[in-house]
Motif scaffolding. Structure first.
Motif, PDB file in Angstrom:
ATOM      1  N   HIS A 221       0.841  -1.199   0.000  1.00 25.31           N
ATOM      2  CA  HIS A 221       0.000   0.000   0.000  1.00 25.31           C
ATOM      3  C   HIS A 221       0.878   1.252   0.000  1.00 25.31           C
ATOM      4  O   HIS A 221       0.509   2.278   0.564  1.00 25.31           O
TER       5      HIS A 221
ATOM      6  N   VAL B 222       0.613   4.827  -5.060  1.00 26.07           N
ATOM      7  CA  VAL B 222      -0.683   5.518  -5.116  1.00 26.07           C
ATOM      8  C   VAL B 222      -0.545   6.878  -5.810  1.00 26.07           C
ATOM      9  O   VAL B 222      -1.348   7.238  -6.677  1.00 26.07           O
TER      10      VAL B 222
ATOM     11  N   LYS C 162      -1.860   8.342  -9.384  1.00 27.38           N
ATOM     12  CA  LYS C 162      -2.688   9.555  -9.406  1.00 27.38           C
ATOM     13  C   LYS C 162      -2.206  10.514 -10.502  1.00 27.38           C
ATOM     14  O   LYS C 162      -3.013  11.165 -11.169  1.00 27.38           O
TER      15      LYS C 162
ATOM     16  N   ASN D 251      -9.590   0.876  -8.948  1.00 35.36           N
ATOM     17  CA  ASN D 251      -9.852   0.179  -7.687  1.00 35.36           C
ATOM     18  C   ASN D 251     -11.315  -0.271  -7.622  1.00 35.36           C
ATOM     19  O   ASN D 251     -12.171   0.223  -8.364  1.00 35.36           O
TER      20      ASN D 251
ATOM     21  N   GLY E  48      -5.372   4.571  -6.349  1.00 28.85           N
ATOM     22  CA  GLY E  48      -5.834   4.926  -5.012  1.00 28.85           C
ATOM     23  C   GLY E  48      -5.652   3.833  -3.975  1.00 28.85           C
ATOM     24  O   GLY E  48      -6.254   3.878  -2.896  1.00 28.85           O
ATOM     25  N   HIS E  49      -4.820   2.851  -4.266  1.00 29.96           N
ATOM     26  CA  HIS E  49      -4.769   1.654  -3.420  1.00 29.96           C
ATOM     27  C   HIS E  49      -3.339   1.157  -3.171  1.00 29.96           C
ATOM     28  O   HIS E  49      -2.855   1.194  -2.052  1.00 29.96           O
TER      29      HIS E  49
END
Ligand SMILES: [Zn+2]
Length: 217
Positions: free
Chosen positions: A107, A112, A116, A154, A182-183
């Motif tokens: 994570h 992430v 993005k 996601n 986002g994960h």
């Protein structure tokens, strides 16, 4: 690698040690992330929803490595309240399609944020980079290659990523990673050391993408 008829303690210990290490890197905070290792006839997998830096070796699930169509539990976690990882079908994608010896899920904030930048809406996309020495740590890549890592959208439940991850793997046969918007990221390798090396290189490269954008370059 020797084939064995009974689960070994060493790979289960290694899963707990690597989870502690990944927690320290910020890859497995808030009970997220995880790793599984295939060795001999078995797959050793960290349990779900648990403090990843405090897993007991007895709570590592042992699965049948000869049955990859679906997860077959050989030995569940000793703590009965623990469930198998939500990542199980995603790990199995890499065992089935790529013959992986280990798969990890991180994570990491860098994965992430790089996703993005590549895909601000969280839709499927591609993270791209080139000209970085750490690319040499990725299977088949040199430092001057352009590397393209798939990003998938996601979903509410981790297991729902299974099909889109498999499609992204099929479309990007030259890389051993799939980023989830986002994960986090899934990374695999021939064995646990190869998976860890590649995951560290990807993390560095994702960070390079983020810091480069932050510098406005
Ligand atoms: Zn996750």
């Amino acid at each position: 690698m020797s084939t064995t008829n009974a689960p070994h303690a060493a790979p289960a210990e290694l899963v707990t040690e690597l989870c502690r290490h990944f927690y320290g890197l910020g890859w497995a905070s808030g009970t997220g992330g995880g790793i599984s290792i295939r060795q001999g006839d078995f797959i050793y997998m960290a349990p779900s929803g648990i403090q990843k830096e405090r897993i007991a070796a007895e709570d590592v699930f042992v699965l049948d490595a000869n049955e990859l169509e679906e997860a077959v539990v050989v030995r569940p976690a000793q703590t009965h309240s623990l469930n198998m990882s939500e990542c199980t079908p995603l790990f199995y994608n890499a065992y089935r399609a790529r013959g992986a010896g280990a798969v990890l899920h991180s994570h990491s904030i860098w994965a992430v944020l790089a996703a993005k930048i590549a895909s601000p809406t969280g839709a499927p996309g591609v993270i791209e980079f080139e000209g970085l020495e750490m690319q040499k740590g990725l299977r088949g890549k040199g430092c001057f290659d352009r590397v393209r890592v798939p990003v998938i959208a996601n979903t509410a439940r981790e297991a729902e990523l299974t099909d889109s991850m498999a499609e992204a793997m099929e479309a990007h046969l030259d890389v051993d990673a799939v980023v989830v918007a986002g994960h986090g990221v899934y990374v695999w390798g021939d064995d646990w050391g190869h998976a860890k090396t590649q995951a560290e290189c990807y993390d560095y490269l994702f960070r390079a993408v983020v810091e480069t954008a932050r510098l406005g370059r």
